[in-house]
Design an enzyme around this catalytic site. Structure first.
Site, short mmCIF file in Angstrom:
data_model
loop_
_atom_site.label_atom_id
_atom_site.label_comp_id
_atom_site.label_asym_id
_atom_site.label_seq_id
_atom_site.Cartn_x
_atom_site.Cartn_y
_atom_site.Cartn_z
N ARG A 135 -9.75 -8.02 3.30
CA ARG A 135 -8.61 -7.64 4.16
C ARG A 135 -8.55 -6.13 4.34
NH1 ARG A 135 -3.01 -6.32 3.33
NH2 ARG A 135 -1.56 -7.35 4.78
N GLN A 158 0.19 -12.18 9.74
CA GLN A 158 0.73 -10.99 9.07
C GLN A 158 -0.03 -9.70 9.43
OE1 GLN A 158 -0.35 -9.52 5.39
NE2 GLN A 158 1.56 -10.04 4.34
N SER A 190 3.74 -6.64 2.67
CA SER A 190 2.38 -6.62 3.21
C SER A 190 1.40 -7.16 2.16
CB SER A 190 2.01 -5.21 3.69
OG SER A 190 0.84 -5.25 4.46
N LEU A 191 0.50 -6.32 1.61
CA LEU A 191 -0.45 -6.84 0.62
C LEU A 191 0.29 -7.41 -0.60
CD1 LEU A 191 -1.52 -5.39 -2.31
CD2 LEU A 191 -1.79 -3.47 -0.75
N HIS A 244 -0.37 -3.45 11.06
CA HIS A 244 0.69 -4.35 11.53
C HIS A 244 1.05 -4.15 13.01
CE1 HIS A 244 1.25 -6.10 7.62
NE2 HIS A 244 1.29 -4.90 7.10
N GLN A 250 0.83 -1.21 0.00
CA GLN A 250 0.00 0.00 0.00
C GLN A 250 0.86 1.26 0.00
OE1 GLN A 250 -3.30 -0.82 2.46
NE2 GLN A 250 -4.00 1.28 2.57
#
Length: 310
Positions: A118, A250, A93-94, A201, A9
């Site tokens: 998500r 995660q 991440s993503l 996170h 992101q």
């Protein structure tokens, strides 16, 4: 040896993929499939905006995945370059979901749907304005951890991203982050509040974890064609059973990007190819080791310049 990496992101841009969309039927087909899968025009949002809607986490995540995935597929089909020969796949991440789909561990439609869920779950975990994130620049991770540990009774902050040498991102409640920012400033450590609407996170994302645990359990994972590196451990993912658990973890875990890059380099990788919008990861890797070959693939010209090291 080379690795393929996928951004997270923050790399989104209105108009990303526009040139590919105009020229290649494969790209138009993937845009249409994404719209049908999600039940709304993600393609229109990507190509025309508005930016504030594209920047909503529930839209940003499937949008960045779509662009990353279509570039990956285009490179193989139209330019006959097989990036599945890479030693490792990794994503930030993503971006880990982009890596999964590109390694054929998860289908295109399932990846789009789970990223929409998500994004929405992460966005709604904490009321808007309550949590946030702060970038810490020019400091070692041990120094930041020491400040956090020494002030546990004053505030609760978390390291969300260990991105590169001298770039760490914190998450937490804004009140706590502001207290920590004062301590960082006192220690002459540069820090900047990031324009995000949630503290990603860290354990404040617990509601999202509960949702994702339920949703990920429904997915059909296959053995990936490439070795994947986990954000959670900074190490290789051994099998698809472990994969589900790591994707759940995660949500609240630190993104160990610096450790992931160092692991790949220690195993002989000397070239990284970033697939997707922007060049954030390329910049982070150059901060870790200037001698490594890095290229970010955003345009047709970028694809033509791909030169893979054996």
């Amino acid at each position: 040896m080379f690795s393929v990496i996928f951004p997270g992101q923050g790399s989104q841009l209105v108009g990303m993929g526009k040139d590919f969309h105009e020229k290649y039927s494969l790209v138009r087909e993937l845009f249409n499939e994404a719209d049908d899968t999600l039940g709304f025009s993600l393609s229109n949002l990507i190509l025309k905006g508005p930016k504030e809607d594209l920047d909503l986490t529930e839209n940003t995540q499937p949008a960045i995945f779509l662009i990353s995935y279509l570039i990956f597929k285009l490179i193989k089909k139209e330019f006959n370059i097989n990036l599945n020969k890479a030693s490792f796949f990794a994503g930030h991440s993503l971006g880990e979901y982009s890596a999964l789909a590109s390694a054929e561990a998860l289908s295109f439609s399932d990846t789009l749907k789970i990223l929409k869920i998500r994004g929405k779950a992460m966005q709604s975990s904490v009321p808007k304005g309550v949590g946030g994130m702060v970038a810490v620049l020019g400091s070692e991770i041990e120094t930041v951890e020491k400040i956090i540990n020494e002030n546990k009774n004053n505030y609760e902050c978390y390291i969300a991203n260990d991105n590169s040498l001298g770039q760490i991102v914190l998450s937490g409640n804004m009140q706590d982050l502001e207290k920590m920012m004062v301590d960082l400033k006192s220690a002459n450590i540069k820090n900047i509040k990031l324009p995000v609407s949630a503290p990603f996170h860290c354990k404040l994302m617990n509601k999202a974890t509960l949702i994702m645990r339920e949703e990920i359990a429904k997915l059909d994972f296959k053995e990936p064609k490439n070795i994947l590196i986990s954000n959670v451990t900074g190490k290789e993912i051994i099998n698809s059973n472990e994969l589900k658990d790591l994707l759940v973890q995660q949500i609240e875990s630190r993104v160990r990007w610096r450790e992931s890059v160092l692991l790949m380099m220690n195993k002989g990788v000397n070239q990284f190819i970033e697939i997707g919008p922007g060049k954030v990861l390329s910049g982070l890797i150059k901060r870790i080791d200037k001698s490594v070959k890095v290229s970010a693939i955003n345009t047709e010209e970028d694809i033509k310049l791909i030169n893979i090291n054996d």
